[in-house]
Design a protein around this motif. Structure first.
Motif, PDB file in Angstrom:
ATOM      1  N   ARG A   1      38.492  43.536  41.492  1.00  0.00           N
ATOM      2  CA  ARG A   1      38.431  42.509  41.866  1.00  0.00           C
ATOM      3  C   ARG A   1      36.643  42.672  42.090  1.00  0.00           C
ATOM      4  O   ARG A   1      35.881  43.399  43.112  1.00  0.00           O
ATOM      5  CB  ARG A   1      38.806  41.774  42.929  1.00  0.00           C
TER       6      ARG A   1
ATOM      7  N   ASP B   1      46.606  34.681  42.713  1.00  0.00           N
ATOM      8  CA  ASP B   1      45.922  36.046  43.126  1.00  0.00           C
ATOM      9  C   ASP B   1      45.416  35.631  44.698  1.00  0.00           C
ATOM     10  O   ASP B   1      44.966  34.351  44.777  1.00  0.00           O
ATOM     11  CB  ASP B   1      44.908  36.764  42.318  1.00  0.00           C
TER      12      ASP B   1
ATOM     13  N   ARG C   1      51.287  37.584  37.742  1.00  0.00           N
ATOM     14  CA  ARG C   1      51.205  38.303  36.453  1.00  0.00           C
ATOM     15  C   ARG C   1      52.511  38.058  35.312  1.00  0.00           C
ATOM     16  O   ARG C   1      51.741  38.454  34.456  1.00  0.00           O
ATOM     17  CB  ARG C   1      51.386  39.976  37.272  1.00  0.00           C
TER      18      ARG C   1
ATOM     19  N   ASP D   1      41.669  41.325  37.510  1.00  0.00           N
ATOM     20  CA  ASP D   1      42.660  41.901  39.165  1.00  0.00           C
ATOM     21  C   ASP D   1      42.839  43.316  39.375  1.00  0.00           C
ATOM     22  O   ASP D   1      42.574  44.107  40.326  1.00  0.00           O
ATOM     23  CB  ASP D   1      43.999  41.242  39.054  1.00  0.00           C
TER      24      ASP D   1
END
Length: 410
Positions: A65, A99, A140, A62
């Motif tokens: 990306r 996400d 996360r 992340d």
């Protein structure tokens, strides 16, 4: 018997850390290195005629990306699908389910575990029933002991747990599905496929609990070979074999020179270090640490000499498939000294050494850095190991600058 590949922490398309500017050919090589490692992983999965592939989290990253990463991964899964090979995935703390970045759809041979520990059954081509257990990170950070929620269901020939997480620490700062080795052993699974730690290791041998490490080293801290594990399970237990996948390795060597440093002896030492790590299989980023003793040359002179030789000996390496690219590391200059004597010394340097060891001294010194918004964003707090390294480096610099003639007796 069943045979499968266990991989984790692909971090596809994530940039390398700890490198300065690179020539265009090396920059291009670095940029595609995680994809090269992925292709090698799939090549070996096909060549070994594996029953299935397990990826234990952090397929994507992340922090960087990339639509390209998703497309390359889907193409890799399609290669497996064409060969009739299934893939079982969990998402970890770097590619968690919440996400907002939208993912593309995976082929039908890809099985993704949901946010709650779940069992997915799979029957091999020769009729063996395998129960696979796992969960994907909903966000996360996952501070719960998720392994405790894995419920074994009998009736399968083999039971395999997939877990992206870290062993519980005494400090209690556990953000990544903390577990205890004992509780994993109590599940009586035939194999635990772990992810998250980028170092290949077996926890509490001979228990079948393994981290494969990442498939491509991503920073100067991740030295050595990187890859995945080929696992075979039968009635006698598990057999695990490492399979390399990395296109570029990170390595570190210390170059020790005693006496006056000349262009000739320094050049020969650096060249010898390069050729010791060169291989036709991959490129190498080599961090070279230097230790000089019994020389009157000062630190700045030696540093300039190292920089000049590094640039000269890197010239042309970018054109080689088996390149060895030098990155200067630490440099120690001067004769030996005794740390314990200096700690007891009434001299000013003794006061400084004792100040370094004072509880909270490092945190106070770094407070300004971590109070800045950029520091909080880009810097993670140092580990205990990193703190000790910083302290020892500070002591070394003090000795070199303040007491150049002190002798170490140990």
């Amino acid at each position: 018997m069943i045979r499968f590949i266990h991989a984790a922490d692909l971090h596809l398309d994530r940039p390398f850390e700890g490198l300065s500017e690179l020539p265009a050919p090396l920059h291009a090589r670095v940029k595609t290195s995680t994809f090269t490692a992925l292709a090698r992983l799939i090549d070996r999965t096909l060549a070994e005629k594996a029953d299935f592939l397990i990826i234990a989290g952090d397929i994507f990253d992340d922090s960087h990306r990339s639509l390209k990463a998703q497309k390359r991964f889907i193409q890799a899964m399609e290669r497996l699908q064409a060969a009739g090979i299934e893939a079982f995935l969990v998402f970890g703390n770097h590619d968690h389910l919440d996400d907002p970045w939208n993912r593309l759809d995976f082929p039908e041979n890809v099985h993704v575990f949901p946010a709650f520990p779940t069992m997915i059954p799979y029957r091999t081509r020769d009729g063996r029933l395998v129960h696979l257990y796992g969960f994907s990170y909903a966000q996360r950070g996952v501070t719960e002991d998720m392994a405790a929620k894995y419920v074994r269901k009998d009736g399968a020939d083999y039971q395999i747990g997939i877990l992206h997480g870290a062993e519980r620490t005494a400090a209690g700062d556990d953000r990544y599905a903390p577990f205890a080795i004992g509780e994993l052993a109590e599940k009586a699974f035939d194999y635990w496929a772990l992810g998250h730690i980028h170092k290949r290791q077996q926890l509490s041998p001979p228990l079948p609990i393994w981290y494969p490490g990442d498939i491509q080293g991503l920073s100067v801290k991740e030295t050595g070979e990187k890859g995945a594990l080929l696992v075979e399970l039968d009635e006698q237990g598990s057999r695990v074999r490492f399979i390399p996948t990395a296109d570029i390795l990170w390595k570190r060597q210390e170059i020790v020179l005693k006496g006056p440093v000349t262009a000739e002896n320094l050049g020969k030492a650096i060249d010898r270090a390069k050729e010791e790590v060169r291989s036709g299989q991959y490129g190498v980023f080599l961090t070279t640490d230097f230790s000089f003793s019994d020389t009157d040359q000062d630190r700045d002179e030696l540093s300039d000499l190292i920089q000049e030789f590094t640039e000269a000996m890197n010239d042309g390496e970018e054109e080689r498939n088996d390149f060895v690219w030098l990155n200067p590391g630490e440099m120690r200059v001067g004769t030996d000294w005794n740390r314990e004597e200096l700690l007891r010394s009434p001299h000013f340097i003794g006061d400084l050494f004792r100040l370094i060891e004072t509880n909270g001294a490092m945190e106070e010194a770094a407070a300004l850095l971590y109070s800045h918004h950029a520091g909080r964003r880009f810097l993670s707090p140092p580990t205990d190991e990193e703190k000790e390294k910083i302290k020892r480096e500070a002591e070394r610099l003090l000795v070199e600058r303040l007491l150049p003639d002190v002798r170490r007796k140990n």
